[in-house]
Motif scaffolding. Structure first.
Motif, PDB file in Angstrom:
ATOM      1  N   LYS A  28      70.919   0.271  26.474  1.00 45.10           N
ATOM      2  CA  LYS A  28      71.656   1.052  26.587  1.00 45.10           C
ATOM      3  C   LYS A  28      69.937   1.676  26.989  1.00 45.10           C
ATOM      4  CE  LYS A  28      73.896   2.227  22.282  1.00 45.10           C
ATOM      5  NZ  LYS A  28      73.543   2.512  21.263  1.00 45.10           N
ATOM      6  N   TYR A  29      68.802   1.166  26.822  1.00 46.65           N
ATOM      7  CA  TYR A  29      67.830   1.495  27.178  1.00 46.65           C
ATOM      8  C   TYR A  29      67.138   0.867  28.967  1.00 46.65           C
ATOM      9  CZ  TYR A  29      64.680   2.407  23.318  1.00 46.65           C
ATOM     10  OH  TYR A  29      64.326   3.384  22.997  1.00 46.65           O
ATOM     11  N   ALA A  30      68.299  -0.217  29.560  1.00 50.41           N
ATOM     12  CA  ALA A  30      68.508  -0.999  30.721  1.00 50.41           C
ATOM     13  C   ALA A  30      69.052   0.368  31.272  1.00 50.41           C
ATOM     14  CB  ALA A  30      68.918  -2.486  30.526  1.00 50.41           C
ATOM     15  N   PHE A  31      70.312   0.598  30.691  1.00 55.54           N
ATOM     16  CA  PHE A  31      71.858   1.293  31.825  1.00 55.54           C
ATOM     17  C   PHE A  31      70.914   2.332  32.055  1.00 55.54           C
ATOM     18  CE2 PHE A  31      74.662  -2.280  30.585  1.00 55.54           C
ATOM     19  CZ  PHE A  31      75.561  -2.845  31.407  1.00 55.54           C
ATOM     20  N   SER A  32      69.998   2.909  30.844  1.00 50.79           N
ATOM     21  CA  SER A  32      69.790   5.078  30.784  1.00 50.79           C
ATOM     22  C   SER A  32      68.569   4.967  32.103  1.00 50.79           C
ATOM     23  CB  SER A  32      69.274   4.418  30.129  1.00 50.79           C
ATOM     24  OG  SER A  32      70.065   5.148  28.811  1.00 50.79           O
ATOM     25  N   TYR A  33      67.869   3.438  31.850  1.00 52.49           N
ATOM     26  CA  TYR A  33      66.652   3.064  33.620  1.00 52.49           C
ATOM     27  C   TYR A  33      67.652   3.733  34.656  1.00 52.49           C
ATOM     28  CZ  TYR A  33      63.380   3.548  30.574  1.00 52.49           C
ATOM     29  OH  TYR A  33      61.914   3.664  28.950  1.00 52.49           O
ATOM     30  N   ILE A  34      68.153   2.374  34.634  1.00 52.11           N
ATOM     31  CA  ILE A  34      69.187   2.371  35.928  1.00 52.11           C
ATOM     32  C   ILE A  34      69.806   3.809  36.386  1.00 52.11           C
ATOM     33  CG2 ILE A  34      70.965   1.406  37.079  1.00 52.11           C
ATOM     34  CD1 ILE A  34      70.157  -1.260  35.478  1.00 52.11           C
ATOM     35  N   LEU A  35      70.557   4.351  35.320  1.00 52.98           N
ATOM     36  CA  LEU A  35      70.912   5.506  35.845  1.00 52.98           C
ATOM     37  C   LEU A  35      70.465   6.819  36.411  1.00 52.98           C
ATOM     38  CD1 LEU A  35      74.614   5.592  33.298  1.00 52.98           C
ATOM     39  CD2 LEU A  35      74.066   4.764  35.771  1.00 52.98           C
ATOM     40  N   ILE A  36      68.967   6.778  35.985  1.00 50.07           N
ATOM     41  CA  ILE A  36      68.028   7.131  35.507  1.00 50.07           C
ATOM     42  C   ILE A  36      67.476   7.153  37.209  1.00 50.07           C
ATOM     43  CG2 ILE A  36      66.048   8.780  34.855  1.00 50.07           C
ATOM     44  CD1 ILE A  36      66.612   8.079  32.203  1.00 50.07           C
ATOM     45  N   ILE A 324      65.638  -1.582  40.186  1.00 53.62           N
ATOM     46  CA  ILE A 324      66.357  -1.981  39.000  1.00 53.62           C
ATOM     47  C   ILE A 324      65.240  -2.991  38.035  1.00 53.62           C
ATOM     48  CG2 ILE A 324      68.209  -3.723  38.681  1.00 53.62           C
ATOM     49  CD1 ILE A 324      70.272  -2.343  41.239  1.00 53.62           C
ATOM     50  N   ALA A 325      65.226  -4.068  38.845  1.00 54.77           N
ATOM     51  CA  ALA A 325      63.970  -4.706  38.447  1.00 54.77           C
ATOM     52  C   ALA A 325      63.527  -4.096  37.948  1.00 54.77           C
ATOM     53  CB  ALA A 325      63.187  -5.638  39.173  1.00 54.77           C
ATOM     54  N   ALA A 326      62.762  -3.083  37.993  1.00 59.10           N
ATOM     55  CA  ALA A 326      61.315  -2.296  37.146  1.00 59.10           C
ATOM     56  C   ALA A 326      62.042  -0.977  36.560  1.00 59.10           C
ATOM     57  CB  ALA A 326      60.588  -0.603  37.821  1.00 59.10           C
ATOM     58  N   ALA A 327      63.698  -0.898  35.981  1.00 56.46           N
ATOM     59  CA  ALA A 327      64.226  -0.175  35.241  1.00 56.46           C
ATOM     60  C   ALA A 327      64.425  -1.729  33.839  1.00 56.46           C
ATOM     61  CB  ALA A 327      65.086  -0.076  35.550  1.00 56.46           C
ATOM     62  N   LEU A 328      64.510  -3.128  34.079  1.00 52.87           N
ATOM     63  CA  LEU A 328      64.857  -4.172  32.968  1.00 52.87           C
ATOM     64  C   LEU A 328      63.249  -4.211  32.688  1.00 52.87           C
ATOM     65  CD1 LEU A 328      67.138  -6.315  35.283  1.00 52.87           C
ATOM     66  CD2 LEU A 328      67.983  -4.591  33.444  1.00 52.87           C
ATOM     67  N   LEU A 329      61.935  -4.466  33.209  1.00 51.98           N
ATOM     68  CA  LEU A 329      61.175  -4.839  32.767  1.00 51.98           C
ATOM     69  C   LEU A 329      60.747  -2.865  31.830  1.00 51.98           C
ATOM     70  CD1 LEU A 329      58.765  -6.051  32.849  1.00 51.98           C
ATOM     71  CD2 LEU A 329      57.606  -4.809  34.418  1.00 51.98           C
ATOM     72  N   GLN A 334      60.339  -0.807  26.557  1.00 52.66           N
ATOM     73  CA  GLN A 334      60.199   0.523  25.389  1.00 52.66           C
ATOM     74  C   GLN A 334      60.588  -0.830  24.022  1.00 52.66           C
ATOM     75  OE1 GLN A 334      58.412   2.613  26.639  1.00 52.66           O
ATOM     76  NE2 GLN A 334      59.616   3.648  26.460  1.00 52.66           N
ATOM     77  N   TYR A 335      60.963  -1.312  24.650  1.00 54.72           N
ATOM     78  CA  TYR A 335      62.015  -2.483  23.141  1.00 54.72           C
ATOM     79  C   TYR A 335      61.296  -3.101  22.774  1.00 54.72           C
ATOM     80  CZ  TYR A 335      65.063  -4.902  20.547  1.00 54.72           C
ATOM     81  OH  TYR A 335      64.996  -5.685  19.481  1.00 54.72           O
ATOM     82  N   HIS A 336      60.041  -3.691  22.923  1.00 57.94           N
ATOM     83  CA  HIS A 336      58.826  -4.163  22.659  1.00 57.94           C
ATOM     84  C   HIS A 336      58.130  -3.627  21.094  1.00 57.94           C
ATOM     85  CE1 HIS A 336      56.443  -8.399  22.816  1.00 57.94           C
ATOM     86  NE2 HIS A 336      55.532  -7.009  22.426  1.00 57.94           N
ATOM     87  N   PRO A 337      57.705  -2.393  21.532  1.00 61.00           N
ATOM     88  CA  PRO A 337      57.393  -2.178  20.131  1.00 61.00           C
ATOM     89  C   PRO A 337      58.501  -2.219  18.982  1.00 61.00           C
ATOM     90  CG  PRO A 337      56.628  -0.368  21.386  1.00 61.00           C
ATOM     91  CD  PRO A 337      57.939  -1.249  22.582  1.00 61.00           C
ATOM     92  N   ILE A 338      60.058  -1.734  19.211  1.00 60.06           N
ATOM     93  CA  ILE A 338      60.584  -1.493  18.003  1.00 60.06           C
ATOM     94  C   ILE A 338      60.569  -3.131  17.670  1.00 60.06           C
ATOM     95  CG2 ILE A 338      63.020  -1.380  17.478  1.00 60.06           C
ATOM     96  CD1 ILE A 338      62.866   1.716  19.646  1.00 60.06           C
ATOM     97  N   ARG A 339      61.015  -4.243  18.667  1.00 59.92           N
ATOM     98  CA  ARG A 339      60.942  -5.664  18.220  1.00 59.92           C
ATOM     99  C   ARG A 339      59.325  -6.058  17.340  1.00 59.92           C
ATOM    100  NH1 ARG A 339      64.851  -9.893  17.635  1.00 59.92           N
ATOM    101  NH2 ARG A 339      64.030 -11.692  17.530  1.00 59.92           N
ATOM    102  N   ASP A 340      58.559  -5.429  17.719  1.00 59.78           N
ATOM    103  CA  ASP A 340      57.048  -6.137  16.870  1.00 59.78           C
ATOM    104  C   ASP A 340      57.567  -5.533  15.792  1.00 59.78           C
ATOM    105  OD1 ASP A 340      56.121  -7.396  19.031  1.00 59.78           O
ATOM    106  OD2 ASP A 340      54.911  -5.844  19.904  1.00 59.78           O
TER     107      ASP A 340
END
Length: 778
Positions: A28-36, A324-329, A334-340
């Motif tokens: 969701k984060y990835a698709f949201s950033y790409i669309l935004i 697109i590459a930046a959106a994935l990064l 953004q997901y990394h803190p939740i993963r931690d």
């Protein structure tokens, strides 16, 4: 072998990355950033493509405006320099008419040297001349010369004839700049401007004129150096519309078109001149009123748009790929803190959420924070209710909102409010009785009694072994008020008997329909509670039912006993507002009674004795040293004044005693915490149980004592001890952290860095480096 070892590593890394993308939240984060990113980019690209010419035009015109403003600022500074030089000449003692016209060679040499210095200090003036009115000579750094010879031989102007020249030199009252014209200088032609500045400047009766000669190329050179690659014409107009100087760059305009340019206002204009479209930029100087104008053919805007379409398409494709590459990064970051957080939950042994259910963990965290906030709410509510008991309803919108949200307040005249005080008769604070007291306080903190409609709020206050109740109930007009009070108190006693076997007494104040008089009811409840000394344990005393002093056979007047009890109790509680009200009411009552003088004096002294008894109980022996002044009153007004002053002193002493008592208890608590802060089991509840007080009272008093809450204080003490051990010992960091009472070393390190700015290891290295620096020999 190397390839076989590399393949599993790549496979593991790929598997780890793919596991990341199994998370719906990450996708969701990835698709949201790409669309935004893509939606605005597409819109902006279309907008840029269709408005390329307009955008480029605005950019170039704005650049010209900025450059032209810079030209204006630079030339204005040069002109101001010339006027400043004229001002300095006017006040130079070597250049006064007397000194310059003096025939002594020494003074003439000083004047010539001064003019040379002023001429050298200007970067734009080609020559500087000084002329005194009605003089046949003119002076320069070369010496004295005849006026006619100077302008006939040295400088020959094309349009400035000798008559106009002499008139301008003698009659100029304001700085004047003549437009550029051809001047023959030593047999060569130069285009020059002349600036005349009267001396003294701004003097209505100047005695001379400073003449500056400037090459036109100096001004146009300044303009060209700032406008750089500008292609077009530039002009400077005087306030009257004359062209002071112009630089056409090969593009000349008709004279009538140039005259029209002088009338333009500041800003950007699109004009058609000499059959072509021009972009004209105009700015005006606030210093001298000059107008600076540049004209630029519009065709140069279109020459830069030839390859815009291809360029935009290439840039769009590159940007999309990069975006697109930046959106994935970014999505991964953004997901990394939740993963931690999830990994930490696993590491701490808690039930960590699944990879596809991260929001459940976030909701649980928010719920925990909400629980903490709810835990703090009783402390705030207790403080607000304590204000109601002490001062009545304060004029505070936040307290008003809390009263309304709690359902405490009824419409005006439709509710009854009164206060009751519970006092435990078992004074031995053993473990069971303390727990039962805390249990009863928690139950009565906020409870609605069925059958009566009464809302009960419990309030802790400073008196030991006592607990106050604020009762709000809808007033029933058909039922006596005293009957309603007794019904509520019986319901409260039933609740107490169901949950505790402790013996306690209850003092009940009178009920009022106005919430602002709740502090009066609190004083009355305290006065009623004092009568438990002549009753059996576990009794209820109503202030309304306190017996009056029986009148004498002659039915003489005396102050009602309830009023005296209420007055004394307000003094003992330190409630000055109620005491002042009671004094005023009592004096007013005495004034309304037709009493004989001897009886009136007895009543007044009885009233004064009530104050003296209270002062004696508080140990205020200094009051009795002032007895002659207290007893030397001649009118009731004088007695009221003395009683008000004495009430203020008594209430101040009560407040001081209360603070001293609380301070002594909190000093003991603080000493205990300082001694036991390294114990990992230390908590607010533990300390409250140790000193037989409630957690809410301890939390509030601890913050008033130290300025921070309990957990912040413990953290600061432990952090200070860690810093001391880091500075003075070489023990391992984990051992130091455990020594101060922390079992979770990573969490402590993160918090230490957030508060101190360094990790513990960095702090130890920096302290060691500072120590080595101080020991280094000079």
């Amino acid at each position: 072998m190397a390839n076989s070892a590399l393949k599993p590593s790549l496979r593991n890394r790929f598997r780890f990355s793919w596991n990341h993308f199994k998370s719906r939240l990450l996708l969701k984060y990835a698709f949201s950033y790409i669309l935004i990113f893509l939606i605005p980019l597409t819109g902006v690209t279309i907008f840029v493509y269709e408005n390329a010419v307009k955008g480029l035009r605005v950019e170039i015109e704005q650049s010209n405006v900025n450059q032209l403003n810079q030209v204006k600022s630079t030339i204005d500074n040069r002109m101001n320099e010339l006027q400043e030089i004229a001002g300095r000449i006017a006040y130079d003692k070597h250049l006064t008419p007397y000194m310059v016209q003096h025939q002594h060679p020494y003074y003439s040499l000083e004047a010539i040297q001064a003019l040379a210095n002023y001429k050298a200090s200007s970067s734009i003036a080609e020559d500087l001349l000084l002329y005194f009115h009605n003089d046949s000579n003119i002076y320069s750094y070369r010496g004295l010369a005849n006026l006619d010879v100077t302008f006939d031989s040295l400088y020959q102007f094309e349009h400035w004839n000798p008559e106009e020249l002499r008139r301008d030199l003698n009659e100029t009252r304001q700085p004047l700049v003549r437009p550029a014209e051809n001047v023959k200088v030593n047999s060569r032609m130069e285009s020059m401007l002349v600036m005349l500045v009267p001396v003294k400047p701004n003097d209505p009766f100047p005695y001379g004129t400073v003449v500056y000669l400037m090459k036109e190329s100096n001004l146009t050179g300044v303009m060209d150096s700032i406008l750089s690659d500008f292609s077009g014409s530039s002009y400077i107009f005087s306030p009257s519309g004359e062209v002071l100087t112009a630089n056409s760059h090969g593009i000349s305009l008709p004279q009538d078109e140039i005259e029209n340019l002088a009338t333009l206002g500041p800003g950007i204009h699109n004009l058609k001149m000499d059959g072509e479209q021009y972009s004209v930029v105009s700015v005006q100087s606030e210093e001298n009123g000059w107008t600076y104008v540049t004209t630029m053919p519009s065709f140069q805007f279109f020459s830069r748009v030839a390859h815009v379409q291809t360029l935009i398409l290439i840039v769009f494709c590159i940007t999309v790929i990069t975006g697109i590459a930046a959106a994935l990064l970014l999505a991964k970051r953004q997901y990394h803190p939740i993963r931690d957080l999830m990994d930490r939950m696993k590491g701490s042994g808690d039930n960590a959420p699944k990879l596809r259910n991260e929001w459940e963990w976030i909701r649980q965290t928010l719920h925990n924070y909400s629980v903490k906030i709810d835990f703090q709410e009783p402390f705030v509510r207790n403080q607000c209710m304590l204000l109601l008991l002490k001062h009545g309803k304060p004029d505070d919108p936040e307290i008003e909102q809390m009263i309304l949200s709690a359902g405490f307040r009824h419409p005006q005249g439709q509710g009854l409010y009164f206060s009751a005080i519970l006092s435990w008769d078992d004074t031995v604070p053993d473990g069971n009785s303390c727990q039962e007291r805390h249990l009863l306080q928690d139950i009565l903190s906020n409870v609605c009694l069925p059958g009566t409609g009464a809302q009960i709020f419990g309030v802790e206050f400073s008196v030991k072994d006592q607990f106050a109740l604020i009762v709000s109930l809808p007033g029933d007009a058909d039922k006596p008020i005293q009957s309603q009070l007794e019904q509520v108190i019986e319901a409260i006693q039933t609740v107490i008997r169901e949950h505790s076997h402790l013996s306690l007494s209850i003092g009940v104040g009178m009920a009022y329909r106005d919430l602002t008089r709740l502090n009066q009811s609190f004083i009355e409840a305290a006065a009623a509670l004092e009568h438990r000394i002549i009753r059996r344990s576990g009794q209820v005393t109503y202030f309304e039912q306190l017996a009056e002093l029986s009148p004498s056979a002659s039915e003489s007047f005396w102050i009602p006993r309830k009023s005296m009890l209420k007055l004394e109790q307000s003094l003992k509680q330190g409630n000055e507002s109620v005491a002042v009200q009671m004094i005023a009411d009592t004096i007013h009552t005495i004034k309304d009674e037709p009493l004989q003088v001897h009886l009136l004096r007895c009543i007044c002294f009885d009233l004064l004795n009530a104050f003296l008894r209270t002062a004696s109980e508080l140990g205020m022996n200094e009051v009795f040293a002032n007895m002659p002044e207290l007893t030397s009153f001649e009118t009731l007004e004088e007695l009221e004044s003395r009683l008000l002053s004495l009430a203020a002193d008594i209430c101040t002493q009560v407040e001081l005693n209360t603070k001293t008592s609380e301070s002594t208890l909190m000093d003991d608590v603080l000493a205990y915490v300082d001694q036991q802060f390294a114990d990992y089991t230390l908590s607010l509840e533990h300390v409250a149980l140790k000193f037989a007080i409630s957690t809410s009272y301890l939390s509030r008093s601890f913050k008033e004592k130290t300025g921070c809450n309990f957990s912040q204080y413990i953290w600061q003490r432990r952090a200070d001890e860690v810093m001391r051990l880091l500075e003075n010992t070489s023990a391992p960091l984990k051992e130091i952290i455990e020594q101060v009472g922390y079992m979770d070393a990573p969490n402590f390190i993160r918090k230490f860095k957030k508060e101190i700015g360094l990790t513990p290891g960095q702090y130890r290295k920096e302290h060691a480096l500072r120590g080595a620096t101080t020991k280094r020999p000079v």
